[in-house]
Write a protein that holds these residues in place. Structure first.
Motif, PDB file in Angstrom:
ATOM      1  N   ASP A 413      44.178  15.188  -6.758  1.00  0.00           N
ATOM      2  CA  ASP A 413      43.732  14.097  -7.685  1.00  0.00           C
ATOM      3  C   ASP A 413      43.024  14.197  -8.211  1.00  0.00           C
ATOM      4  O   ASP A 413      43.683  13.772  -9.063  1.00  0.00           O
ATOM      5  N   TYR A 414      42.469  15.757  -9.054  1.00  0.00           N
ATOM      6  CA  TYR A 414      42.005  15.752 -10.896  1.00  0.00           C
ATOM      7  C   TYR A 414      43.233  16.959 -10.966  1.00  0.00           C
ATOM      8  O   TYR A 414      43.375  16.973 -12.497  1.00  0.00           O
ATOM      9  N   PHE A 415      43.648  18.061 -10.293  1.00  0.00           N
ATOM     10  CA  PHE A 415      44.160  18.850 -11.111  1.00  0.00           C
ATOM     11  C   PHE A 415      46.248  18.186 -11.209  1.00  0.00           C
ATOM     12  O   PHE A 415      46.482  18.434 -12.274  1.00  0.00           O
ATOM     13  N   LEU A 416      46.203  17.795 -10.289  1.00  0.00           N
ATOM     14  CA  LEU A 416      47.441  17.026 -10.455  1.00  0.00           C
ATOM     15  C   LEU A 416      47.769  15.788 -10.740  1.00  0.00           C
ATOM     16  O   LEU A 416      48.958  15.465 -10.331  1.00  0.00           O
ATOM     17  N   LEU A 417      46.467  15.043 -10.776  1.00  0.00           N
ATOM     18  CA  LEU A 417      46.155  14.090 -11.006  1.00  0.00           C
ATOM     19  C   LEU A 417      47.061  12.579 -10.633  1.00  0.00           C
ATOM     20  O   LEU A 417      47.844  11.847 -10.416  1.00  0.00           O
ATOM     21  N   ALA A 418      47.026  13.206  -8.952  1.00  0.00           N
ATOM     22  CA  ALA A 418      47.125  12.342  -8.219  1.00  0.00           C
ATOM     23  C   ALA A 418      45.985  10.596  -8.109  1.00  0.00           C
ATOM     24  O   ALA A 418      46.239   9.709  -8.501  1.00  0.00           O
ATOM     25  N   LYS A 419      44.922  11.026  -9.094  1.00  0.00           N
ATOM     26  CA  LYS A 419      44.654  10.250  -9.733  1.00  0.00           C
ATOM     27  C   LYS A 419      44.081   9.318 -10.765  1.00  0.00           C
ATOM     28  O   LYS A 419      43.622   9.725 -12.057  1.00  0.00           O
ATOM     29  N   GLY A 420      45.277   8.594 -10.952  1.00  0.00           N
ATOM     30  CA  GLY A 420      45.819   8.558 -11.865  1.00  0.00           C
ATOM     31  C   GLY A 420      44.898   7.213 -13.150  1.00  0.00           C
ATOM     32  O   GLY A 420      45.260   7.043 -14.547  1.00  0.00           O
ATOM     33  N   ASP A 421      45.080   6.670 -12.090  1.00  0.00           N
ATOM     34  CA  ASP A 421      43.615   5.355 -12.598  1.00  0.00           C
ATOM     35  C   ASP A 421      42.404   6.161 -13.470  1.00  0.00           C
ATOM     36  O   ASP A 421      41.788   6.103 -14.475  1.00  0.00           O
ATOM     37  N   PHE A 422      42.061   7.109 -13.201  1.00  0.00           N
ATOM     38  CA  PHE A 422      40.564   8.219 -13.564  1.00  0.00           C
ATOM     39  C   PHE A 422      41.028   8.509 -15.053  1.00  0.00           C
ATOM     40  O   PHE A 422      40.835   7.911 -15.687  1.00  0.00           O
ATOM     41  N   PHE A 423      42.948   9.119 -14.655  1.00  0.00           N
ATOM     42  CA  PHE A 423      43.189   9.442 -15.683  1.00  0.00           C
ATOM     43  C   PHE A 423      42.895   8.866 -17.295  1.00  0.00           C
ATOM     44  O   PHE A 423      43.476   9.212 -18.039  1.00  0.00           O
ATOM     45  N   GLN A 424      43.910   8.042 -16.333  1.00  0.00           N
ATOM     46  CA  GLN A 424      44.309   6.329 -17.423  1.00  0.00           C
ATOM     47  C   GLN A 424      43.011   5.923 -18.225  1.00  0.00           C
ATOM     48  O   GLN A 424      43.267   5.873 -19.415  1.00  0.00           O
ATOM     49  N   CYS A 425      42.042   6.086 -17.527  1.00  0.00           N
ATOM     50  CA  CYS A 425      40.862   5.088 -17.802  1.00  0.00           C
ATOM     51  C   CYS A 425      40.310   6.713 -19.303  1.00  0.00           C
ATOM     52  O   CYS A 425      39.921   6.230 -21.320  1.00  0.00           O
ATOM     53  N   PHE A 426      40.558   7.532 -18.854  1.00  0.00           N
ATOM     54  CA  PHE A 426      39.862   8.525 -19.837  1.00  0.00           C
ATOM     55  C   PHE A 426      40.917   9.041 -20.659  1.00  0.00           C
ATOM     56  O   PHE A 426      39.972   9.085 -22.234  1.00  0.00           O
ATOM     57  N   LEU A 427      42.057   8.824 -20.942  1.00  0.00           N
ATOM     58  CA  LEU A 427      42.695   8.714 -22.010  1.00  0.00           C
ATOM     59  C   LEU A 427      42.658   8.015 -23.003  1.00  0.00           C
ATOM     60  O   LEU A 427      42.403   7.478 -24.194  1.00  0.00           O
ATOM     61  N   GLU A 428      42.470   6.461 -22.593  1.00  0.00           N
ATOM     62  CA  GLU A 428      42.189   4.972 -23.058  1.00  0.00           C
ATOM     63  C   GLU A 428      40.728   5.336 -24.102  1.00  0.00           C
ATOM     64  O   GLU A 428      40.529   4.781 -25.188  1.00  0.00           O
ATOM     65  N   GLU A 429      39.477   5.693 -23.271  1.00  0.00           N
ATOM     66  CA  GLU A 429      38.254   6.004 -23.841  1.00  0.00           C
ATOM     67  C   GLU A 429      38.307   6.740 -24.833  1.00  0.00           C
ATOM     68  O   GLU A 429      37.650   7.421 -25.737  1.00  0.00           O
ATOM     69  N   SER A 430      38.749   8.438 -24.829  1.00  0.00           N
ATOM     70  CA  SER A 430      38.736   8.717 -25.799  1.00  0.00           C
ATOM     71  C   SER A 430      40.473   9.464 -26.660  1.00  0.00           C
ATOM     72  O   SER A 430      40.695   9.478 -27.648  1.00  0.00           O
ATOM     73  N   ARG A 431      40.586   7.782 -26.656  1.00  0.00           N
ATOM     74  CA  ARG A 431      42.351   8.289 -27.058  1.00  0.00           C
ATOM     75  C   ARG A 431      42.059   8.321 -29.064  1.00  0.00           C
ATOM     76  O   ARG A 431      42.513   8.354 -29.775  1.00  0.00           O
ATOM     77  N   GLN A 432      40.501   7.602 -29.545  1.00  0.00           N
ATOM     78  CA  GLN A 432      40.436   6.842 -30.993  1.00  0.00           C
ATOM     79  C   GLN A 432      39.507   9.405 -31.451  1.00  0.00           C
ATOM     80  O   GLN A 432      40.216   8.998 -32.430  1.00  0.00           O
ATOM     81  N   LEU A 433      39.513   9.642 -30.268  1.00  0.00           N
ATOM     82  CA  LEU A 433      38.963  10.447 -30.389  1.00  0.00           C
ATOM     83  C   LEU A 433      39.986  12.003 -31.367  1.00  0.00           C
ATOM     84  O   LEU A 433      39.815  12.346 -31.821  1.00  0.00           O
ATOM     85  N   MET A 434      40.642  11.320 -30.076  1.00  0.00           N
ATOM     86  CA  MET A 434      42.059  12.033 -30.354  1.00  0.00           C
ATOM     87  C   MET A 434      43.240  12.219 -31.599  1.00  0.00           C
ATOM     88  O   MET A 434      43.711  13.255 -31.174  1.00  0.00           O
ATOM     89  N   HIS A 435      42.897  11.145 -32.056  1.00  0.00           N
ATOM     90  CA  HIS A 435      43.316  11.413 -32.961  1.00  0.00           C
ATOM     91  C   HIS A 435      42.604  11.613 -34.591  1.00  0.00           C
ATOM     92  O   HIS A 435      43.476  11.695 -35.214  1.00  0.00           O
ATOM     93  N   LEU A 436      41.990  12.032 -33.919  1.00  0.00           N
ATOM     94  CA  LEU A 436      41.115  13.109 -35.057  1.00  0.00           C
ATOM     95  C   LEU A 436      41.021  14.560 -34.882  1.00  0.00           C
ATOM     96  O   LEU A 436      40.953  15.141 -34.041  1.00  0.00           O
ATOM     97  N   PRO A 437      41.034  14.923 -35.882  1.00  0.00           N
ATOM     98  CA  PRO A 437      41.210  16.364 -35.448  1.00  0.00           C
ATOM     99  C   PRO A 437      39.559  17.174 -34.603  1.00  0.00           C
ATOM    100  O   PRO A 437      38.184  16.697 -34.672  1.00  0.00           O
ATOM    101  N   PRO A 438      39.757  18.118 -33.600  1.00  0.00           N
ATOM    102  CA  PRO A 438      38.687  18.368 -32.510  1.00  0.00           C
ATOM    103  C   PRO A 438      37.674  19.086 -33.247  1.00  0.00           C
ATOM    104  O   PRO A 438      37.722  19.703 -34.700  1.00  0.00           O
ATOM    105  N   ARG A 439      37.178  19.403 -33.081  1.00  0.00           N
ATOM    106  CA  ARG A 439      35.720  20.251 -34.194  1.00  0.00           C
ATOM    107  C   ARG A 439      35.527  21.204 -33.103  1.00  0.00           C
ATOM    108  O   ARG A 439      34.544  20.619 -31.538  1.00  0.00           O
ATOM    109  N   GLN A 440      35.454  22.509 -33.124  1.00  0.00           N
ATOM    110  CA  GLN A 440      35.515  23.620 -32.864  1.00  0.00           C
ATOM    111  C   GLN A 440      34.431  23.711 -31.887  1.00  0.00           C
ATOM    112  O   GLN A 440      34.240  23.942 -30.849  1.00  0.00           O
ATOM    113  N   SER A 441      33.018  23.435 -32.789  1.00  0.00           N
ATOM    114  CA  SER A 441      32.407  23.159 -32.478  1.00  0.00           C
ATOM    115  C   SER A 441      31.551  22.293 -30.983  1.00  0.00           C
ATOM    116  O   SER A 441      30.392  22.897 -29.914  1.00  0.00           O
ATOM    117  N   THR A 442      31.578  21.458 -30.723  1.00  0.00           N
ATOM    118  CA  THR A 442      31.233  20.294 -30.473  1.00  0.00           C
ATOM    119  C   THR A 442      32.082  19.349 -29.261  1.00  0.00           C
ATOM    120  O   THR A 442      32.158  18.648 -29.024  1.00  0.00           O
TER     121      THR A 442
END
Length: 696
Positions: A413-442
């Motif tokens: 479900d989680y490592f092979l993305l069988a719960k696709g709705d969960f990961f779709q929601c996660f990627l949408e929620e984090s989309r704006q964050l992932m457009h910025l460089p990640p801060r190594q500490s946080t």
């Protein structure tokens, strides 16, 4: 004279028979000190008739010298038996500084203790007792004969002339080469193949004594899970060397796993505790059989020594927990460990391995032990039966009690993305964050918020396995400063060379997102660090693919929204809509490229999820349902993971690099399209298209 001869036959020399052994030993010691020899001296009988016995005829002298050689062999064999059976080391074993006190042999060489040599010495003592009885019988015959003759002695001891010399050569080879353990069994097994029935019977008896020790060690190992091997003579050995992990990507996880091993002796024994020692493995025991013995003993150790405080999860509905409350606590803590789950009471060894089964194993080994001869096929059959018993009970522990199939489903479900709705929601929620460089500490903490929000929106409260999943930012990959801005640089489009490592192929700084799965005893026996590493590798590949697909879809939705707005404006004001029409005409080639990219990514994702993951999952499930053997399940699961890796092209470097490059181009294309209205850059988009076209 005959009485002197009888005494010499029992190793006691005098004026009639002389012993040259002390002179030989002194000469051998001097040669060894001078560097002219190995200190073993010459071989052969050292008993000689006194030279001043002139009344003996040459034929009598020859017959007597042949007889007194038996006395020499008896003396040396008795010396070997006495030294090997010496238990004086017991009184020194209390001393911590020298728990295994070594003894010195007749040449002053340090000789290690050996229970196998002691067993062989017991067999030699049996043979020598028969020889002493024969000498006693000869003496009685001489006393009862009114005219005693030398022929009476020769006739009574004639059979020992074919026994004692080969036995003397055998013990000399054992002493000189310091042969012990399985090597000693090998030597005896080879010497059994001779053309003298009496000698063959004697050596088979010695081999039987050696096998008694081996069967005692097998009983200790395969019935109680205890390695009883004081002098390192058994072919099952403790693993002293632990190879460290060379891969920096798994160093953190390996450290955590080794900390668990330190706290859990049964787990440590299973993964790093024991191995088969080839130098002590008898040649007539196949390596496959030795590995079965190794597995059976390790399994018995696990079953007889459950992890301290081991509890097994009960399969009941978790409806009494507020939705997401315990998950929030788990992820903010960052441990990923399950909380507030009902458990069984502590399990005992008797539950895991019933006494009747242990008695059955003990009875099979005792039957082999009491057999007068070693039968290879009977031995292999018994070992196979014992291994089956151990594997079945280990299967019962891991599969039934620990709910292996539920954890396999959770990993899917989680490592092979069988719960696709969960990961779709996660990627949408984090989309704006992932457009910025990640801060190594946080960076990891920043991702926790969209991860928790996605869990609250999509994960049902009945999913008791989600608390075991935690999000991590691994310490490898590209530099964390790499992001959308870095990918827009011209040199970011260059294909990686064949020599570059996989870590340099990361799409951006967020490419090091990974999952961890908390595994409790006894599931660590099944989900080893290597297994979880393969799951993590596949997950990173799939989440990258899904993120690329989502970006392509988002870019299309945004552009279509803009296009509809432009078309509406054009309809309202056709006179001033020529610029809008021109822009729409120029954009058509871009949409064709985007559609081609989306077609490729969408079909690749469909292929992996349906043709690879679901297909292999069904095969694995059929094996899980049909098999009741733990080792078979481990093998089937390894085949399952290998198929996932190979059929997803992760083990083909050239294909994997090409797919990484395609996903990298797709992401940069999407980000360039999003900025096209505010910062049009036709040359950059054309360059992306030119680089992408060879792949298509």
């Amino acid at each position: 004279m005959l009485h002197e001869l009888l005494l010499a036959l029992l190793g006691f020399t005098g004026d009639f028979v002389l012993d040259a052994s002390p002179a030989r030993r002194r000469a051998a010691t001097q040669d060894a000190a001078a560097g002219g020899g190995d200190g073993d001296g010459e071989v052969g009988p050292a008993f000689r008739l006194a030279p001043d016995l002139t009344f003996l005829q040459p034929s009598e002298r020859s017959a007597i010298e042949r007889l007194i050689s038996l006395g020499f062999y008896y003396k040396e064999l008795n010396r070997f038996a006495t030294e090997s059976r010496d238990l004086s080391w017991i009184q020194y074993s209390i001393d911590v500084s020298s728990p295994h006190t070594d003894k010195t042999n007749k040449n002053g060489k340090v000789r290690k203790g050996s229970v196998y040599r002691r067993a062989i010495a017991n067999g030699i003592t049996e043979i020598l007792s028969v020889y002493r009885s024969a000498v006693l019988q000869v003496e009685q015959n001489l006393l009862s004969d009114p005219l005693p003759i030398l022929a009476t002695v020769t006739h009574g001891l004639n059979k020992f002339e074919v026994l004692l010399p080969p036995l003397y050569e055998l013990v000399m080879e054992i002493e000189q080469k310091d042969i012990r353990g399985g090597q000693l069994l090998n030597l005896l097994h080879k010497r059994c193949h001779c053309g003298v029935p009496e000698l063959q019977s004697c050596i088979q008896r010695l081999l039987w004594h050696g096998h008694q020790v081996m069967f005692n060690q097998l009983t200790s190992w395969m019935v109680y899970g205890i390695l009883q091997d004081q002098y390192s003579e058994f072919f099952i050995r403790r693993q002293d060397d632990r190879d460290g992990e060379n891969d920096s990507s798994q160093r953190d996880f390996s450290d955590k796993f080794m900390q668990k091993l330190a706290k859990d002796t049964s787990l440590a024994s299973w993964h790093t505790g024991f191995h088969v020692s080839l130098d002590m493995l008898p040649e007539y025991i196949h390596m496959r059989v030795a590995e079965s013995i190794l597995f059976a003993g390790k399994a018995i150790r696990v079953l007889r020594n459950p992890s301290p405080g081991a509890t097994l999860q009960e399969h009941v509905n978790q409806g009494q927990n507020p939705k997401g409350s315990h998950r929030m606590q788990s992820f903010t803590g960052g441990s990923g460990a399950p909380k507030d789950l009902p458990n069984f009471s502590n399990i005992s060894a008797e539950e895991l391995l019933p006494l009747a089964e242990a008695d059955k194993i003990d009875a099979m080994l005792k039957e082999l032990k009491h057999s007068s001869e070693f039968h290879k096929w009977l031995f292999e059959s018994a070992v196979g039966s014992i291994r089956t018993i151990a594997a079945n009970h280990l299967w019962q522990l891991v599969v039934v009690r620990a709910d292996l199939n539920g954890h396999l489903k959770a990993l899917k479900d989680y490592f092979l993305l069988a719960k696709g709705d969960f990961f779709q929601c996660f990627l949408e929620e984090s989309r704006q964050l992932m457009h910025l460089p990640p801060r190594q500490s946080t960076a990891e903490a920043d991702l926790m918020i969209p991860f928790q929000l996605a869990a609250l929106k999509t994960i049902g409260e009945e999913d008791e396995y989600f608390t075991r999943v935690s999000l991590r930012m691994l310490s490898y990959g590209m530099k964390s400063s790499t992001s959308q801005k870095d990918l827009q640089k011209p040199n970011a489009l260059e294909l990686p060379s064949q020599g570059k490592a996989a870590s340099e192929l990361a799409l951006d700084g967020w490419d090091s997102i990974a999952l961890e799965y908390s595994v409790d005893w006894p599931l660590q026996l099944f989900f080893t660090p290597d297994v979880l590493s393969k799951y993590r590798k596949v997950f990173q590949y799939l989440i990258r693919l899904k993120r690329t697909q989502m970006e392509l879809e988002k870019s299309w939705a945004a552009v279509m929204h803009k296009d509809h707005a432009d078309f509406s404006d054009y309809c309202k004001d056709r006179k001033n809509g020529s610029a809008t029409q021109l822009r729409r005409q120029r954009s058509k080639p871009l949409w064709r490229v985007r559609e081609h990219m989306a077609f490729l990514i969408r079909n690749l994702q469909f292929y992996i999820q349906v043709d690879v993951i679901e297909s292999q999952w069904n095969v694995l499930q059929s094996h899980v349902q049909d098999s009741h053997d733990f080792t078979e399940l481990v093998s089937f699961h390894q085949e399952y993971l290998s198929a996932l890796v190979s059929q997803s092209f992760l083990d083909i470097g050239s294909v994997s690099r090409i797919l990484d490059s395609i996903m990298k181009l797709c992401l940069q294309f999407c980000w360039s399209i999003e900025q096209y209205e505010t910062r049009p850059n036709i040359s950059e988009i054309d360059h992306i298209t030119e680089v992408y076209l060879p792949f298509s």
